[in-house]
Design a protein around this motif. Structure first.
Motif, PDB file in Angstrom:
ATOM      1  N   THR A  30       0.816  -1.196   0.000  1.00  0.00           N
ATOM      2  CA  THR A  30       0.000   0.000   0.000  1.00  0.00           C
ATOM      3  C   THR A  30       0.856   1.255   0.000  1.00  0.00           C
ATOM      4  OG1 THR A  30      -1.726  -1.176   1.214  1.00  0.00           O
ATOM      5  CG2 THR A  30      -1.828   1.222   1.245  1.00  0.00           C
ATOM      6  N   SER A  31       1.949   1.239   0.752  1.00  0.00           N
ATOM      7  CA  SER A  31       2.782   2.422   0.850  1.00  0.00           C
ATOM      8  C   SER A  31       3.560   2.687  -0.426  1.00  0.00           C
ATOM      9  CB  SER A  31       3.764   2.273   2.021  1.00  0.00           C
ATOM     10  OG  SER A  31       4.641   1.182   1.794  1.00  0.00           O
ATOM     11  N   SER A  32       3.695   1.673  -1.291  1.00  0.00           N
ATOM     12  CA  SER A  32       4.458   1.853  -2.520  1.00  0.00           C
ATOM     13  C   SER A  32       3.688   2.667  -3.558  1.00  0.00           C
ATOM     14  CB  SER A  32       4.836   0.481  -3.111  1.00  0.00           C
ATOM     15  OG  SER A  32       3.674  -0.199  -3.540  1.00  0.00           O
ATOM     16  N   GLY A  33       2.380   2.878  -3.337  1.00  0.00           N
ATOM     17  CA  GLY A  33       1.574   3.672  -4.254  1.00  0.00           C
ATOM     18  C   GLY A  33       1.231   2.901  -5.513  1.00  0.00           C
ATOM     19  N   GLY A  34       0.556   3.592  -6.465  1.00  0.00           N
ATOM     20  CA  GLY A  34       0.183   2.951  -7.706  1.00  0.00           C
ATOM     21  C   GLY A  34      -1.256   2.485  -7.681  1.00  0.00           C
ATOM     22  N   LEU A  35      -1.772   2.171  -8.887  1.00  0.00           N
ATOM     23  CA  LEU A  35      -3.170   1.801  -9.030  1.00  0.00           C
ATOM     24  C   LEU A  35      -3.523   0.533  -8.263  1.00  0.00           C
ATOM     25  CD1 LEU A  35      -5.969   1.967 -10.262  1.00  0.00           C
ATOM     26  CD2 LEU A  35      -5.065   0.884 -12.329  1.00  0.00           C
ATOM     27  N   GLY A  36      -2.673  -0.503  -8.341  1.00  0.00           N
ATOM     28  CA  GLY A  36      -2.994  -1.778  -7.717  1.00  0.00           C
ATOM     29  C   GLY A  36      -3.325  -1.677  -6.240  1.00  0.00           C
ATOM     30  N   PRO A  37      -2.393  -1.178  -5.421  1.00  0.00           N
ATOM     31  CA  PRO A  37      -2.678  -1.035  -3.987  1.00  0.00           C
ATOM     32  C   PRO A  37      -3.855  -0.111  -3.705  1.00  0.00           C
ATOM     33  CG  PRO A  37      -0.327  -0.897  -4.398  1.00  0.00           C
ATOM     34  CD  PRO A  37      -0.994  -0.874  -5.743  1.00  0.00           C
ATOM     35  N   ARG A  38      -4.002   0.944  -4.533  1.00  0.00           N
ATOM     36  CA  ARG A  38      -5.112   1.880  -4.340  1.00  0.00           C
ATOM     37  C   ARG A  38      -6.444   1.186  -4.597  1.00  0.00           C
ATOM     38  NH1 ARG A  38      -2.846   5.487  -7.084  1.00  0.00           N
ATOM     39  NH2 ARG A  38      -3.956   5.402  -9.064  1.00  0.00           N
ATOM     40  N   LEU A  39      -6.503   0.380  -5.657  1.00  0.00           N
ATOM     41  CA  LEU A  39      -7.724  -0.344  -5.988  1.00  0.00           C
ATOM     42  C   LEU A  39      -8.041  -1.381  -4.919  1.00  0.00           C
ATOM     43  CD1 LEU A  39     -10.034  -1.040  -7.902  1.00  0.00           C
ATOM     44  CD2 LEU A  39      -8.457  -2.524  -9.162  1.00  0.00           C
ATOM     45  N   ARG A  40      -7.023  -2.090  -4.483  1.00  0.00           N
ATOM     46  CA  ARG A  40      -7.232  -3.116  -3.456  1.00  0.00           C
ATOM     47  C   ARG A  40      -7.765  -2.507  -2.159  1.00  0.00           C
ATOM     48  NH1 ARG A  40      -3.067  -7.972  -2.130  1.00  0.00           N
ATOM     49  NH2 ARG A  40      -4.326  -9.048  -0.572  1.00  0.00           N
ATOM     50  N   ALA A  55     -17.119 -10.271 -10.585  1.00  0.00           N
ATOM     51  CA  ALA A  55     -18.452 -10.512 -11.143  1.00  0.00           C
ATOM     52  C   ALA A  55     -19.137  -9.199 -11.524  1.00  0.00           C
ATOM     53  CB  ALA A  55     -19.307 -11.287 -10.136  1.00  0.00           C
ATOM     54  N   LEU A  56     -19.011  -8.186 -10.671  1.00  0.00           N
ATOM     55  CA  LEU A  56     -19.635  -6.888 -10.946  1.00  0.00           C
ATOM     56  C   LEU A  56     -19.056  -6.233 -12.194  1.00  0.00           C
ATOM     57  CD1 LEU A  56     -19.828  -5.332  -7.361  1.00  0.00           C
ATOM     58  CD2 LEU A  56     -21.766  -6.012  -8.782  1.00  0.00           C
ATOM     59  N   ALA A  57     -17.732  -6.393 -12.373  1.00  0.00           N
ATOM     60  CA  ALA A  57     -17.047  -5.720 -13.472  1.00  0.00           C
ATOM     61  C   ALA A  57     -16.901  -6.595 -14.717  1.00  0.00           C
ATOM     62  CB  ALA A  57     -15.661  -5.267 -13.005  1.00  0.00           C
ATOM     63  N   SER A  58     -17.308  -7.861 -14.627  1.00  0.00           N
ATOM     64  CA  SER A  58     -17.128  -8.809 -15.743  1.00  0.00           C
ATOM     65  C   SER A  58     -15.659  -8.912 -16.142  1.00  0.00           C
ATOM     66  CB  SER A  58     -17.986  -8.401 -16.952  1.00  0.00           C
ATOM     67  OG  SER A  58     -19.357  -8.396 -16.628  1.00  0.00           O
ATOM     68  N   VAL A  59     -14.800  -8.985 -15.125  1.00  0.00           N
ATOM     69  CA  VAL A  59     -13.355  -9.159 -15.311  1.00  0.00           C
ATOM     70  C   VAL A  59     -12.958 -10.419 -14.559  1.00  0.00           C
ATOM     71  CG1 VAL A  59     -11.078  -8.166 -14.861  1.00  0.00           C
ATOM     72  CG2 VAL A  59     -12.976  -6.676 -15.497  1.00  0.00           C
ATOM     73  N   SER A  60     -12.038 -11.208 -15.100  1.00  0.00           N
ATOM     74  CA  SER A  60     -11.657 -12.450 -14.438  1.00  0.00           C
ATOM     75  C   SER A  60     -10.965 -12.174 -13.107  1.00  0.00           C
ATOM     76  CB  SER A  60     -10.731 -13.282 -15.333  1.00  0.00           C
ATOM     77  OG  SER A  60      -9.430 -12.724 -15.372  1.00  0.00           O
ATOM     78  N   VAL A  61     -11.120 -13.102 -12.161  1.00  0.00           N
ATOM     79  CA  VAL A  61     -10.491 -12.972 -10.852  1.00  0.00           C
ATOM     80  C   VAL A  61      -8.974 -12.891 -10.992  1.00  0.00           C
ATOM     81  CG1 VAL A  61     -10.098 -14.106  -8.624  1.00  0.00           C
ATOM     82  CG2 VAL A  61     -12.363 -14.156  -9.668  1.00  0.00           C
ATOM     83  N   GLY A  62      -8.410 -13.680 -11.904  1.00  0.00           N
ATOM     84  CA  GLY A  62      -6.964 -13.703 -12.092  1.00  0.00           C
ATOM     85  C   GLY A  62      -6.422 -12.361 -12.564  1.00  0.00           C
ATOM     86  N   ILE A  63      -7.092 -11.750 -13.564  1.00  0.00           N
ATOM     87  CA  ILE A  63      -6.661 -10.450 -14.077  1.00  0.00           C
ATOM     88  C   ILE A  63      -6.775  -9.389 -12.996  1.00  0.00           C
ATOM     89  CG2 ILE A  63      -7.239  -8.581 -15.674  1.00  0.00           C
ATOM     90  CD1 ILE A  63      -5.774 -10.861 -16.998  1.00  0.00           C
ATOM     91  N   LEU A  64      -7.893  -9.395 -12.259  1.00  0.00           N
ATOM     92  CA  LEU A  64      -8.107  -8.413 -11.200  1.00  0.00           C
ATOM     93  C   LEU A  64      -7.036  -8.531 -10.122  1.00  0.00           C
ATOM     94  CD1 LEU A  64     -10.014  -6.170 -10.333  1.00  0.00           C
ATOM     95  CD2 LEU A  64     -11.395  -7.877  -9.143  1.00  0.00           C
ATOM     96  N   SER A  65      -6.702  -9.762  -9.755  1.00  0.00           N
ATOM     97  CA  SER A  65      -5.661  -9.981  -8.747  1.00  0.00           C
ATOM     98  C   SER A  65      -4.305  -9.485  -9.235  1.00  0.00           C
ATOM     99  CB  SER A  65      -5.571 -11.473  -8.400  1.00  0.00           C
ATOM    100  OG  SER A  65      -4.500 -11.722  -7.521  1.00  0.00           O
ATOM    101  N   GLN A  66      -3.996  -9.734 -10.518  1.00  0.00           N
ATOM    102  CA  GLN A  66      -2.722  -9.274 -11.083  1.00  0.00           C
ATOM    103  C   GLN A  66      -2.644  -7.751 -11.104  1.00  0.00           C
ATOM    104  OE1 GLN A  66      -2.347 -11.109 -14.925  1.00  0.00           O
ATOM    105  NE2 GLN A  66      -1.986 -13.149 -14.096  1.00  0.00           N
ATOM    106  N   ILE A  67      -3.761  -7.080 -11.401  1.00  0.00           N
ATOM    107  CA  ILE A  67      -3.788  -5.611 -11.399  1.00  0.00           C
ATOM    108  C   ILE A  67      -3.505  -5.092  -9.997  1.00  0.00           C
ATOM    109  CG2 ILE A  67      -5.268  -3.578 -11.661  1.00  0.00           C
ATOM    110  CD1 ILE A  67      -6.728  -5.128 -13.901  1.00  0.00           C
ATOM    111  N   GLU A  68      -4.155  -5.691  -9.004  1.00  0.00           N
ATOM    112  CA  GLU A  68      -3.980  -5.227  -7.631  1.00  0.00           C
ATOM    113  C   GLU A  68      -2.558  -5.459  -7.132  1.00  0.00           C
ATOM    114  OE1 GLU A  68      -6.886  -6.757  -4.967  1.00  0.00           O
ATOM    115  OE2 GLU A  68      -8.529  -5.588  -5.845  1.00  0.00           O
TER     116      GLU A  68
END
Length: 219
Positions: A30-40, A55-68
């Protein structure tokens, strides 16, 4: 069809992805900043699990986890899906560093060398937000399209406008395409599926304006 043992394993994998291995790792990310930690952090503040947001965003769990976890740079289409699912302003997705000497400067001012930036996918597309202040209606940005790049088709409840600042782009909407040169402009209903393409060997740059529409205009 998966057996019960396989389904239990999938569930455990999802739960593991959704939880930090320990408190110190979560704090470091979280302290490193960036979209992933902010989204998480935002997702967890809304009490949403990875599977629920996926499910809400129609995005796969794997992709969402990788983004975070900062392992995947999302495409524009994926950002818009997450944005719509969470009802977030576009500014949420931009990385921003405010200069120390201008820390007390009014949010109405956005210096050219301190614009919040958002980069998309592997093609190198990027957006520079032209304001720091949270927008109530208008969102203004500059979109940079590298040679031979294109955006995904997208739609969003809004009215959109654009001005070509550099290069040449191809604008597609409702199955029709038009080439636009420097000085050409656009105004259109953002709910109509549209796409930007740079089919040349030179970079292109456009100013992009989004006016979010009140619900009564969408009925």
């Amino acid at each position: 069809m998966k057996n019960s043992k396989s389904m239990m394993l999938d569930t455990k994998i999802v739960e593991k992805l959704d939880q930090p291995s320990d408190g110190s790792e979560m704090q470091a990310n979280t302290s490193s900043g960036g979209l992933g930690p902010r989204l998480r952090a935002y997702r967890q503040s809304r009490k949403l699990g990875l599977k629920e947001l996926a499910a809400l965003a129609s995005v796969s769990v794997g992709i969402l986890s990788q983004i975070e976890r900062g392992m995947n740079v999302p495409s524009l289409r994926t950002v818009e899906k997450i944005r719509n699912a969470l009802d977030l302003p576009i500014g949420f997705f931009f990385d921003e560093e405010r200069p120390i000497d201008n820390a007390r400067e009014d949010d109405a001012i956005c210096r050219s060398n301190r614009r919040p930036v958002l980069k998309f996918g592997r093609q190198g597309l990027s957006k520079q937000l032209l304001h720091h202040a949270k927008s109530r209606v208008f969102e203004m940005m500059i979109i940079d399209l590298p040679p031979r790049s294109s955006s995904d088709f997208s739609s969003y409840p809004s009215e959109k406008g654009a001005l070509v600042m550099e290069g040449k782009i191809t604008f597609s909407i409702d199955g029709e395409s038009s080439d636009l040169n420097v000085g050409d402009s656009l105004l259109f209903d953002g709910t109509r599926p549209h796409q930007l393409q740079n089919n040349t060997d030179f970079s292109a740059k456009i100013m992009w304006i989004v006016a979010k529409l009140p619900n009564e205009f969408l009925l």
